[in-house]
Design an enzyme around this catalytic site. Structure first.
Site, PDB file in Angstrom:
ATOM      1  N   HIS A   1       0.849  -1.191   0.000  1.00 54.83           N
ATOM      2  CA  HIS A   1       0.000   0.000   0.000  1.00 54.83           C
ATOM      3  C   HIS A   1       0.886   1.244   0.000  1.00 54.83           C
ATOM      4  O   HIS A   1       2.057   1.194   0.390  1.00 54.83           O
ATOM      5  CB  HIS A   1      -0.890   0.017   1.239  1.00 54.83           C
ATOM      6  CG  HIS A   1      -2.001  -0.983   1.202  1.00 54.83           C
ATOM      7  ND1 HIS A   1      -3.099  -0.899   2.024  1.00 54.83           N
ATOM      8  CD2 HIS A   1      -2.202  -2.082   0.431  1.00 54.83           C
ATOM      9  CE1 HIS A   1      -3.920  -1.902   1.773  1.00 54.83           C
ATOM     10  NE2 HIS A   1      -3.393  -2.643   0.806  1.00 54.83           N
TER      11      HIS A   1
ATOM     12  N   GLU B   1       0.948   3.862   1.913  1.00 55.27           N
ATOM     13  CA  GLU B   1       1.484   4.245   3.226  1.00 55.27           C
ATOM     14  C   GLU B   1       2.694   3.399   3.597  1.00 55.27           C
ATOM     15  O   GLU B   1       3.702   3.921   4.081  1.00 55.27           O
ATOM     16  CB  GLU B   1       0.420   4.077   4.327  1.00 55.27           C
ATOM     17  CG  GLU B   1      -0.810   4.928   4.138  1.00 55.27           C
ATOM     18  CD  GLU B   1      -1.961   4.203   3.458  1.00 55.27           C
ATOM     19  OE1 GLU B   1      -3.111   4.438   3.850  1.00 55.27           O
ATOM     20  OE2 GLU B   1      -1.708   3.398   2.527  1.00 55.27           O
TER      21      GLU B   1
ATOM     22  N   CYS C   1      -6.156   1.972   6.018  1.00 55.69           N
ATOM     23  CA  CYS C   1      -6.788   0.714   6.408  1.00 55.69           C
ATOM     24  C   CYS C   1      -6.150   0.246   7.727  1.00 55.69           C
ATOM     25  O   CYS C   1      -5.204   0.871   8.228  1.00 55.69           O
ATOM     26  CB  CYS C   1      -6.590  -0.336   5.313  1.00 55.69           C
ATOM     27  SG  CYS C   1      -4.874  -0.916   5.144  1.00 55.69           S
TER      28      CYS C   1
ATOM     29  N   CYS D   1      -2.315  -0.486   7.485  1.00 56.89           N
ATOM     30  CA  CYS D   1      -1.511   0.736   7.410  1.00 56.89           C
ATOM     31  C   CYS D   1      -1.531   1.494   8.729  1.00 56.89           C
ATOM     32  O   CYS D   1      -0.509   2.055   9.139  1.00 56.89           O
ATOM     33  CB  CYS D   1      -1.977   1.598   6.252  1.00 56.89           C
ATOM     34  SG  CYS D   1      -1.623   0.813   4.656  1.00 56.89           S
TER      35      CYS D   1
END
Length: 160
Positions: free
Chosen positions: A60, A62, A90, A93
């Site tokens: 992801h 992040e 999410c 993260c």
């Protein structure tokens, strides 16, 4: 100009940098999410979504930005750093953000399906957790949301 007004302009500047990275993800066929890590007004980490291309469910934006910042700063802890991301984080993260000791998270669009700053749950507000970042949502939210909506609309159109 007040410090608050200057901070808002800085937030928009860094969010636009994250949006630029989101567009890079989109060009690669990834969901357009981008992130930057900032320390003392300078970008020290950059990342964008790439789970498809990397065959990695943890890729992801992040996570990529945190990894980049940790390499640049030579430390897995990132105290005093801020994370700007185009989409509400999410759970995965959020956990990484807490472990990295990020001081502030700024995101653009809310995520009704997986967002953990109140959209689904509020992990950042759980008092028992050992680190708490300040979290602010909604910076350039319309622009971030539009980018995501257009991406998914294009995908639906291609599959019909």
């Amino acid at each position: 100009m007040s410090d608050e007004a200057a901070s808002g302009l800085d937030d928009e500047f860094f969010m636009r940098e994250a949006m630029s990275l989101a567009r890079a993800a989109e060009c690669l066929g990834e969901v357009p999410v981008g992130a930057v890590v900032v320390l003392n007004g300078a970008i020290v980490g950059r990342g964008f979504n790439s789970p498809i291309g990397e065959s990695d469910p943890t890729a992801h934006a992040e996570i990529a930005a945190l990894r980049d910042a940790a390499r640049v700063l030579g430390n897995y802890r990132l105290p005093g750093c801020e994370l700007f991301v185009t989409l509400e984080p999410c759970a995965m993260c959020a956990g990484a953000i807490m472990h990295a000791r990020i001081s502030r998270v700024v995101y653009g669009a809310r995520d009704a399906k997986t967002g953990v700053h109140g959209s689904v749950v509020d992990l950042f507000g759980v008092e028992r957790l050992n680190h708490h970042a300040t979290v602010e949502g909604g910076v350039l939210a319309d622009e971030c949301s539009t980018m995501l909506s257009a991406f998914f609309a294009g995908r639906r159109k291609k599959s019909s």
